[in-house]
Design a protein around this motif. Structure first.
Motif, PDB file in Angstrom:
ATOM      1  N   ILE A  86       0.855  -1.173   0.000  1.00 22.20           N
ATOM      2  CA  ILE A  86       0.000   0.000   0.000  1.00 22.20           C
ATOM      3  C   ILE A  86       0.900   1.235   0.000  1.00 22.20           C
ATOM      4  O   ILE A  86       2.085   1.161   0.331  1.00 22.20           O
ATOM      5  N   PHE A  87       0.329   2.374  -0.390  1.00 18.10           N
ATOM      6  CA  PHE A  87       1.048   3.646  -0.309  1.00 18.10           C
ATOM      7  C   PHE A  87       0.723   4.306   1.015  1.00 18.10           C
ATOM      8  O   PHE A  87      -0.440   4.429   1.398  1.00 18.10           O
ATOM      9  N   ALA A  88       1.765   4.737   1.722  1.00 18.31           N
ATOM     10  CA  ALA A  88       1.585   5.323   3.046  1.00 18.31           C
ATOM     11  C   ALA A  88       1.485   6.841   2.960  1.00 18.31           C
ATOM     12  O   ALA A  88       2.162   7.473   2.151  1.00 18.31           O
ATOM     13  N   PRO A  89       0.640   7.448   3.792  1.00 17.35           N
ATOM     14  CA  PRO A  89       0.627   8.910   3.892  1.00 17.35           C
ATOM     15  C   PRO A  89       1.999   9.434   4.296  1.00 17.35           C
ATOM     16  O   PRO A  89       2.710   8.768   5.054  1.00 17.35           O
ATOM     17  N   PRO A  90       2.386  10.609   3.806  1.00 15.34           N
ATOM     18  CA  PRO A  90       1.637  11.524   2.923  1.00 15.34           C
ATOM     19  C   PRO A  90       2.064  11.401   1.462  1.00 15.34           C
ATOM     20  O   PRO A  90       2.213  12.403   0.776  1.00 15.34           O
ATOM     21  N   SER A  91       2.252  10.181   0.981  1.00 12.92           N
ATOM     22  CA  SER A  91       2.775   9.974  -0.368  1.00 12.92           C
ATOM     23  C   SER A  91       1.886  10.617  -1.432  1.00 12.92           C
ATOM     24  O   SER A  91       0.679  10.366  -1.474  1.00 12.92           O
ATOM     25  N   PRO A  92       2.470  11.426  -2.319  1.00 10.98           N
ATOM     26  CA  PRO A  92       1.718  11.915  -3.463  1.00 10.98           C
ATOM     27  C   PRO A  92       1.548  10.780  -4.474  1.00 10.98           C
ATOM     28  O   PRO A  92       2.498  10.046  -4.738  1.00 10.98           O
ATOM     29  N   LEU A  93       0.348  10.631  -4.998  1.00 10.63           N
ATOM     30  CA  LEU A  93       0.077   9.570  -5.970  1.00 10.63           C
ATOM     31  C   LEU A  93      -0.220  10.195  -7.323  1.00 10.63           C
ATOM     32  O   LEU A  93      -1.365  10.543  -7.638  1.00 10.63           O
ATOM     33  N   GLY A  94       0.833  10.365  -8.106  1.00  9.60           N
ATOM     34  CA  GLY A  94       0.684  10.976  -9.422  1.00  9.60           C
ATOM     35  C   GLY A  94       0.074  12.358  -9.328  1.00  9.60           C
ATOM     36  O   GLY A  94       0.453  13.161  -8.469  1.00  9.60           O
ATOM     37  N   VAL A  95      -0.902  12.612 -10.196  1.00 11.39           N
ATOM     38  CA  VAL A  95      -1.574  13.915 -10.211  1.00 11.39           C
ATOM     39  C   VAL A  95      -2.841  13.904  -9.365  1.00 11.39           C
ATOM     40  O   VAL A  95      -3.551  14.910  -9.280  1.00 11.39           O
ATOM     41  N   LEU A  96      -3.149  12.778  -8.707  1.00 11.02           N
ATOM     42  CA  LEU A  96      -4.414  12.645  -8.004  1.00 11.02           C
ATOM     43  C   LEU A  96      -4.433  13.366  -6.659  1.00 11.02           C
ATOM     44  O   LEU A  96      -5.477  13.844  -6.211  1.00 11.02           O
ATOM     45  N   GLY A  97      -3.303  13.434  -5.986  1.00  9.02           N
ATOM     46  CA  GLY A  97      -3.242  13.982  -4.640  1.00  9.02           C
ATOM     47  C   GLY A  97      -2.425  13.060  -3.766  1.00  9.02           C
ATOM     48  O   GLY A  97      -1.677  12.223  -4.262  1.00  9.02           O
ATOM     49  N   ALA A  98      -2.590  13.192  -2.453  1.00  8.01           N
ATOM     50  CA  ALA A  98      -1.761  12.430  -1.517  1.00  8.01           C
ATOM     51  C   ALA A  98      -2.607  11.495  -0.666  1.00  8.01           C
ATOM     52  O   ALA A  98      -3.784  11.763  -0.389  1.00  8.01           O
ATOM     53  N   ALA A  99      -1.992  10.390  -0.253  1.00  7.80           N
ATOM     54  CA  ALA A  99      -2.625   9.511   0.726  1.00  7.80           C
ATOM     55  C   ALA A  99      -2.645  10.219   2.080  1.00  7.80           C
ATOM     56  O   ALA A  99      -1.765  11.023   2.383  1.00  7.80           O
ATOM     57  N   GLU A 100      -3.661   9.911   2.892  1.00 10.24           N
ATOM     58  CA  GLU A 100      -3.762  10.547   4.205  1.00 10.24           C
ATOM     59  C   GLU A 100      -4.360   9.585   5.216  1.00 10.24           C
ATOM     60  O   GLU A 100      -5.124   8.689   4.876  1.00 10.24           O
ATOM     61  N   TRP A 101      -4.005   9.794   6.481  1.00  7.94           N
ATOM     62  CA  TRP A 101      -4.553   8.975   7.554  1.00  7.94           C
ATOM     63  C   TRP A 101      -5.937   9.482   7.943  1.00  7.94           C
ATOM     64  O   TRP A 101      -6.129  10.671   8.167  1.00  7.94           O
ATOM     65  N   ILE A 102      -6.897   8.576   8.028  1.00  8.13           N
ATOM     66  CA  ILE A 102      -8.203   8.871   8.603  1.00  8.13           C
ATOM     67  C   ILE A 102      -8.181   8.564  10.096  1.00  8.13           C
ATOM     68  O   ILE A 102      -8.721   9.296  10.907  1.00  8.13           O
ATOM     69  N   ARG A 103      -7.539   7.453  10.427  1.00 12.68           N
ATOM     70  CA  ARG A 103      -7.237   7.105  11.821  1.00 12.68           C
ATOM     71  C   ARG A 103      -5.738   6.813  11.874  1.00 12.68           C
ATOM     72  O   ARG A 103      -5.299   5.747  11.426  1.00 12.68           O
ATOM     73  N   PRO A 104      -4.929   7.744  12.359  1.00 15.78           N
ATOM     74  CA  PRO A 104      -3.471   7.535  12.366  1.00 15.78           C
ATOM     75  C   PRO A 104      -3.068   6.405  13.312  1.00 15.78           C
ATOM     76  O   PRO A 104      -3.790   6.086  14.263  1.00 15.78           O
TER      77      PRO A 104
END
Length: 222
Positions: free
Chosen positions: A167-185
């Motif tokens: 999986i991609f971990a926050p705060p990784s940017p994923l292409g042009v879509l935006g970044a992954a983020e924690w909902i529950r860290p």
């Protein structure tokens, strides 16, 4: 230009801080993902492949699973050399992850919290998925668990990421879509992860409801 450089520095700092946390505090293995390169030729994936199918959204090393590291010194070296790299977390070791559509995941999360179900970290990706981190081994148990719960023949947009996946971990940017983020860290150095069976019934039901309503565009709370 100054604004762009400042934003890039902040992104690099956030990525480095996240890598340090995952490796040093949580002892999670990490490996590097690709990133977007912007230059006179336009925007392209750092992998260098012409016509990359997922620019900035895949591991940079074809042998990523074998080369993942939980050694702080190795991780520091990698991100000092390629500081824009997304953070890839191999699954099947410290945790597995159950992935569902965002709307279904949000609905399930509310229900699980209301029921007092033990939950681990939950993250969202900008392509509309929610990932529930669970105890490792879930991927191998998933077909049997779904069968026991009566969901084995249902068409569910539900996937479990286990050994050999990531999986991609926050705060990784994923292409042009935006970044992954924690909902529950993650909480604590080694977050307590629930068994998949505690969440699976609610997640499967939410996916089923989401699929049934996707054609109408409706999302009703219950």
């Amino acid at each position: 230009m100054d604004i762009m450089l400042g934003s890039r520095r902040r992104t690099r700092t956030a990525l480095w801080q996240a890598v340090s946390e995952y490796v040093e505090q949580r002892r999670w293995p990490v490996t590097q993902g690709t990133y977007l390169v912007r230059d006179g030729r336009g925007t392209r994936c750092s992998c260098g492949r012409s016509g990359c199918a997922a620019p900035g959204m895949h591991p940079s090393d074809p042998q990523w699973s074998a080369h993942a590291t939980s050694t702080p010194a190795a991780a520091r070296y990698l991100w000092s050399q390629w500081p824009d790299s997304a953070v890839v977390l191999p699954t099947g070791h410290a945790f597995d992850a159950i992935s569902v559509p965002l709307a279904a995941g949000q609905r399930a999360l509310v229900r699980l919290e209301r029921m007092g179900t033990p939950l681990g970290p939950v993250l969202a990706t900008p392509n509309g998925r929610l990932f529930f981190l669970v105890a490792p081994g879930a991927a191998g148990e998933l077909p049997h668990l779904l069968y026991q719960m009566g969901w084995d023949d249902a068409e569910l947009d539900l996937r479990c990421h286990g050994e050999g996946d990531y999986i991609f971990a926050p705060p990784s940017p994923l292409g042009v879509l935006g970044a992954a983020e924690w909902i529950r860290p993650p909480e604590g150095d080694e977050p307590v992860l629930p068994e998949a069976r505690l969440l699976l019934g609610t997640l499967a039901y939410a996916c089923h409801r989401n699929s049934a309503r996707s054609g109408s565009g409706m999302w009703l709370a219950s």
